[in-house]
Design a protein around this motif. Structure first.
Motif, PDB file in Angstrom:
ATOM      1  N   PRO A  62      21.006  15.372  15.866  1.00  8.43           N
ATOM      2  CA  PRO A  62      21.446  14.135  16.536  1.00  8.43           C
ATOM      3  C   PRO A  62      22.754  14.364  17.276  1.00  8.43           C
ATOM      4  O   PRO A  62      23.675  14.979  16.754  1.00  8.43           O
ATOM      5  CB  PRO A  62      21.618  13.152  15.366  1.00  8.43           C
ATOM      6  N   GLY A  63      22.812  13.870  18.494  1.00  5.14           N
ATOM      7  CA  GLY A  63      24.004  14.049  19.317  1.00  5.14           C
ATOM      8  C   GLY A  63      24.565  12.727  19.771  1.00  5.14           C
ATOM      9  O   GLY A  63      24.587  11.764  19.019  1.00  5.14           O
ATOM     10  N   ARG A  64      24.980  12.673  21.033  1.00  4.17           N
ATOM     11  CA  ARG A  64      25.618  11.466  21.548  1.00  4.17           C
ATOM     12  C   ARG A  64      24.610  10.326  21.659  1.00  4.17           C
ATOM     13  O   ARG A  64      23.401  10.522  21.700  1.00  4.17           O
ATOM     14  CB  ARG A  64      26.269  11.738  22.891  1.00  4.17           C
ATOM     15  N   LYS A  65      25.169   9.126  21.732  1.00  3.48           N
ATOM     16  CA  LYS A  65      24.355   7.924  21.827  1.00  3.48           C
ATOM     17  C   LYS A  65      24.521   7.301  23.211  1.00  3.48           C
ATOM     18  O   LYS A  65      25.618   7.278  23.758  1.00  3.48           O
ATOM     19  CB  LYS A  65      24.735   6.925  20.738  1.00  3.48           C
ATOM     20  N   VAL A  66      23.410   6.798  23.749  1.00  2.91           N
ATOM     21  CA  VAL A  66      23.439   6.130  25.049  1.00  2.91           C
ATOM     22  C   VAL A  66      22.653   4.834  24.933  1.00  2.91           C
ATOM     23  O   VAL A  66      21.920   4.615  23.962  1.00  2.91           O
ATOM     24  CB  VAL A  66      22.832   7.006  26.172  1.00  2.91           C
ATOM     25  N   ILE A  67      22.814   3.978  25.936  1.00  5.80           N
ATOM     26  CA  ILE A  67      22.025   2.750  26.019  1.00  5.80           C
ATOM     27  C   ILE A  67      21.027   2.920  27.162  1.00  5.80           C
ATOM     28  O   ILE A  67      21.417   3.180  28.300  1.00  5.80           O
ATOM     29  CB  ILE A  67      22.923   1.522  26.266  1.00  5.80           C
ATOM     30  N   ALA A  68      19.732   2.796  26.850  1.00  3.09           N
ATOM     31  CA  ALA A  68      18.682   2.902  27.865  1.00  3.09           C
ATOM     32  C   ALA A  68      18.299   1.503  28.330  1.00  3.09           C
ATOM     33  O   ALA A  68      18.202   0.571  27.531  1.00  3.09           O
ATOM     34  CB  ALA A  68      17.468   3.631  27.303  1.00  3.09           C
ATOM     35  N   SER A  69      18.092   1.348  29.634  1.00  2.00           N
ATOM     36  CA  SER A  69      17.761   0.047  30.218  1.00  2.00           C
ATOM     37  C   SER A  69      16.472   0.157  31.019  1.00  2.00           C
ATOM     38  O   SER A  69      16.383   0.950  31.966  1.00  2.00           O
ATOM     39  CB  SER A  69      18.904  -0.426  31.133  1.00  2.00           C
ATOM     40  N   ASP A  70      15.455  -0.609  30.621  1.00  2.00           N
ATOM     41  CA  ASP A  70      14.195  -0.670  31.366  1.00  2.00           C
ATOM     42  C   ASP A  70      14.305  -1.802  32.374  1.00  2.00           C
ATOM     43  O   ASP A  70      14.791  -2.886  32.046  1.00  2.00           O
ATOM     44  CB  ASP A  70      13.035  -0.923  30.401  1.00  2.00           C
ATOM     45  N   THR A  71      13.875  -1.564  33.605  1.00  2.00           N
ATOM     46  CA  THR A  71      14.061  -2.560  34.669  1.00  2.00           C
ATOM     47  C   THR A  71      12.736  -2.928  35.310  1.00  2.00           C
ATOM     48  O   THR A  71      11.719  -2.269  35.109  1.00  2.00           O
ATOM     49  CB  THR A  71      14.997  -2.026  35.772  1.00  2.00           C
ATOM     50  N   VAL A  72      12.770  -4.009  36.094  1.00  2.00           N
ATOM     51  CA  VAL A  72      11.585  -4.448  36.827  1.00  2.00           C
ATOM     52  C   VAL A  72      11.159  -3.362  37.807  1.00  2.00           C
ATOM     53  O   VAL A  72      11.987  -2.683  38.414  1.00  2.00           O
ATOM     54  CB  VAL A  72      11.872  -5.768  37.571  1.00  2.00           C
TER      55      VAL A  72
END
Length: 450
Positions: free
Chosen positions: A275-285
């Motif tokens: 496990p490494g860094r954390k990100v926020i993923a965003s799904d878009t239209v």
């Protein structure tokens, strides 16, 4: 805010599903016929047959709709009153009557006058491309923001469709007509009513957008980069999003399956596979060619998730015959949104499982020769690890040491530096602070933008 995997922002009522389907799909199916006008003088990067196929897919995205037939209509020139020539109008009238069609979908712009005349000639309801996409969006929107944006777009569209089609559009009398001159026409009254409703919706939407901005501000305080997934509609963004995050976002082989923004935390692998860094993923239209201008404006707040991104994954359906043309459409929309060209972008060539033989080998070779291109199958998971590793590496940025002087009035910038955890040393001086920071180029840019 804590760990992004806690999904604390998913409890926001603005991101919540409205519950049951918005539209009742019971009852007999609407019988539809799809027409794709092919104007000889119009320039298009698309083959008309592929345009027709997309229009049929759009129609299939509406519930309780049965497409009985579809055809490309070659047009030497547009007829201002009926769009098509009189011979073609009569020919189609006979075909629509024979098939007992209820609804005609025209894949292109149809003026209010043309719509009124064709509906009268054919005895059916008619929708143009904008109206069809609005219907799909109205059926799919789930969050409060999505619903408001659809209503706003629909009103903007409806306002342009006010034509003198009914007897009640005669001039109304103001009082008895003796004082104050003539009254307003029904069109003017309708237009004013729509304008009043637009103002009301914009006020509501402003409140929603402000709340979303508060959530964005809260997320900015957490040093988790945002990765936005963009792409043509039905490119497989939601399937990839689910594969990356373990979420359960609606993912169907259907145009505009996702309308509302969805965000989840992702833990990327480190160089050793742990496990490494954390990100926020965003799904878009999903994007689409010839997106109605009303929707571009109304959905700008949703698409602003892309403007907030630190990295963009452009998901392409590499199995589609017009993948390159779709990619060009996406690039145009990103440009119109004024997405910062400095934001790194990777191309994810999705649906590799649908490509076979020599074509697959050629695509793999092509991807190998291009930096930032990753062939994957979000459905099977093939190639996903490579994408995640590349995203992780992109955020392992080189850091530089800087010496800053902040005045006492620049408390916001100082708070940002503390929130980011980049301060190496800090000393209060007569007119402010002397601060040493060790930060990435991304963090420096965000600081300069404050």
């Amino acid at each position: 805010m804590g760990d992004p995997n806690d999904d604390e922002f998913d409890d926001d009522p603005l991101f919540q599903d409205r519950g049951p389907e918005a539209h009742d799909t019971a009852g007999p199916a609407t019988r539809a016929y799809v027409l794709h006008p092919d104007l000889k003088s119009a320039r298009s990067r698309r083959l008309p047959e592929h345009g027709l196929a997309e229009a049929v897919s759009l129609a299939g995205a509406l519930p309780n709709l049965e497409v009985l037939g579809a055809e490309v209509v070659r047009l030497p020139k547009l007829q201002p009153g009926t769009l098509f020539g009189s011979g073609k109008v009569d020919e189609l009238a006979a075909r629509l009557k024979e098939l007992e069609v209820d609804l005609v979908l025209v894949d292109g712009p149809v003026s209010p006058v043309q719509q009124r005349n064709l509906e009268k000639e054919w005895g059916v309801k008619l929708l143009d491309r904008t109206g069809l996409i609005l219907e799909i969006f109205a059926d799919r929107a789930r969050t409060r923001e999505g619903v408001l944006q659809v209503e706003l777009a629909a009103l903007s569209y409806q306002r342009t469709r006010l034509v003198r089609a009914w007897t009640h559009l005669e001039r109304q009398r103001g009082g008895f007509g003796f004082v104050g001159g003539p009254g307003e026409t029904q069109i003017e009254a309708d237009r004013r009513a729509i304008d009043d409703q637009v103002i009301r919706l914009k006020r509501q939407l402003d409140k929603v957008v402000k709340t979303r901005e508060l959530h964005r501000a809260a997320r900015r305080k957490v040093p988790f980069p945002v990765v936005a997934l963009v792409g043509y509609t039905n490119a497989g963004k939601s399937t990839l999003f689910n594969r990356m995050t373990g979420a359960d976002v609606l993912a169907k082989d259907m145009l505009f399956a996702t309308l509302d923004p969805t965000m989840r935390g992702v833990t990327l692998p480190d160089a050793k596979g742990g496990p490494g860094r954390k990100v926020i993923a965003s799904d878009t239209v999903g994007f689409i060619s010839d997106l109605p201008t009303q929707l571009v404006a109304a959905f700008r707040a949703t698409l602003e998730e892309v403007l907030e991104a630190d990295l963009i994954l452009h998901v392409r359906d590499i199995s589609h015959p017009e993948s390159a043309e779709q990619a060009a459409d996406v690039a145009e929309i990103l440009t119109s949104l004024k997405v910062n060209p400095a934001v790194p972008m990777f191309e994810v060539w999705n649906k590799l499982d649908q490509v076979e033989g020599s074509e697959r080998a050629a695509l793999l070779q092509q991807a190998e020769n291009r930096a930032g291109v990753f062939p994957v199958s979000a459905l099977t998971g093939e190639g996903i690890e490579g994408v995640l590793a590349a995203v992780s590496q992109a955020f392992d940025e080189e850091k530089t040491l800087r010496r800053l002087h902040l005045g006492f009035a620049e408390g916001r910038k100082r708070a940002f530096l503390h929130d980011e955890g980049v301060i190496e040393a800090e000393e209060m001086v007569e007119d402010g602070w002397e601060i040493s920071v060790f930060w990435t180029a991304r963090q420096e840019k965000r600081y300069r933008d404050l």
